[in-house]
Scaffold this active site. Structure first.
Site, PDB file in Angstrom:
ATOM      1  N   LYS A   1      -2.785  -2.019  -2.729  1.00 34.75           N
ATOM      2  CA  LYS A   1      -3.843  -1.127  -2.267  1.00 34.75           C
ATOM      3  C   LYS A   1      -3.406   0.289  -2.610  1.00 34.75           C
ATOM      4  CE  LYS A   1      -6.706   0.089   1.713  1.00 34.75           C
ATOM      5  NZ  LYS A   1      -7.218  -0.328   3.038  1.00 34.75           N
TER       6      LYS A   1
ATOM      7  N   GLU B   1       0.826  -1.217   0.000  1.00 30.68           N
ATOM      8  CA  GLU B   1       0.000   0.000   0.000  1.00 30.68           C
ATOM      9  C   GLU B   1       0.860   1.268   0.000  1.00 30.68           C
ATOM     10  OE1 GLU B   1      -3.653   2.193   2.433  1.00 30.68           O
ATOM     11  OE2 GLU B   1      -2.516   0.598   3.407  1.00 30.68           O
TER      12      GLU B   1
END
Length: 295
Positions: free
Chosen positions: A212, A175
């Site tokens: 993400k 992420e």
């Protein structure tokens, strides 16, 4: 690796719920839920309160595997029980794939980015994650400026740690968040895409990751990443957008599904009756599911 969970994450419709607020963000999450700091005297009581909140969410009939593919947990949540089962086992019994947040928070900003702080106990955490039947992990960095060296350093660090996670038999969610308020957001995303693709192209055939990412300014900017053979799934964070705005932006991106936190639970309140709570969660879950699958 749980092959059933892998196939579900790779191929089925739905989204990932992010329920992984940790020590620093827990008071804010509780306050938004209506539990303020005078309701707990110390950290232990605070985490008891947040586990009660998360248990209420996880056990709601509105939190179901028909719409929710997976859920990201905080370390303490992994080690606690829901209805007599460790949380990951409870999720699995509902058909929901469990993930664990493994990062220790963000370092100070440098070169326009915030790297992850060191994770000195990563090996032990991964061992315990396997014992608790966790499928994958998640770790967050933040990009504020279109600084090539900074963005490259973020991506390099993320993939370096991801390879340790892969070696432990877990699937990492990488992420590198781009700040939605960055004045150079689209330029950041252009640099980020190139660096991610460079790292993906170096992975072996048995190394499969998830990502993400902030919903991009330019729709479908991450199409090449979504379709990369080493990528199980790409999910989107809400990043401070309202649920309505995040959903609308998500709909413009083919193959991108949600992994929302505040946008998922923002309407829930401790004083709601169980019926009100379930209805509110159902509305949120249904709208995020629709935005994730109706392209």
């Amino acid at each position: 690796m749980n092959t059933r969970h892998f196939e579900r994450m790779k191929n089925e419709e739905g989204f990932i719920a992010a329920l992984d607020q940790s020590g620093g963000s827990t008071p804010k999450a509780l306050a938004a839920y209506g539990v303020h700091e005078d309701a707990y005297a110390n950290e232990e009581e605070m985490f008891n309160q947040v586990h009660e909140m998360r248990t209420r969410i996880l056990t709601s009939p509105s939190f179901n595997s028909e719409q929710i593919l997976g859920a990201i947990l905080f370390e303490q949540t992994m080690d606690r029980e829901v209805e007599g089962k460790f949380t990951a086992d409870y999720l699995s019994s509902k058909g929901i794939v469990p993930f664990l947040k493994v990062d220790k928070g963000l370092a100070e900003q440098e070169n326009g980015v915030q790297m992850m702080k060191p994770i000195p106990d990563l090996d032990d955490m991964l061992r315990r994650a396997n014992e608790r039947n966790i499928f994958g992990t998640k770790m967050r960095s933040v990009i504020h400026e279109a600084n090539y060296d900074g963005i490259k350093a973020v991506v390099d660090q993320q993939f370096e740690v991801a390879k340790e996670i892969l070696a432990a038999g877990l699937v990492p969610i990488i992420e590198p968040e781009v700040d939605i308020n960055s004045e150079e957001k689209e330029k950041c995303e252009d640099i980020l895409r190139g660096e991610i693709l460079n790292q993906l192209n170096q992975l072996h055939e048995d190394q499969n990751v998830m990502l993400k990412l902030t919903i991009p300014t330019k729709p479908n900017a991450y199409e090449e990443i979504i379709n990369h053979p080493r990528v199980v799934r790409v999910v989107a964070l809400s990043g401070g957008y309202s649920r309505e705005e995040a959903n609308e932006k998500l709909k413009d991106n083919e193959g991108l599904i949600a992994s929302f936190s505040r946008a998922l639970v923002g309407d829930l309140h401790v004083d709601q009756s169980q019926e009100e709570f379930d209805q509110s969660l159902n509305h949120s879950v249904s709208s995020i599911y629709d935005a994730s699958v109706n392209k």
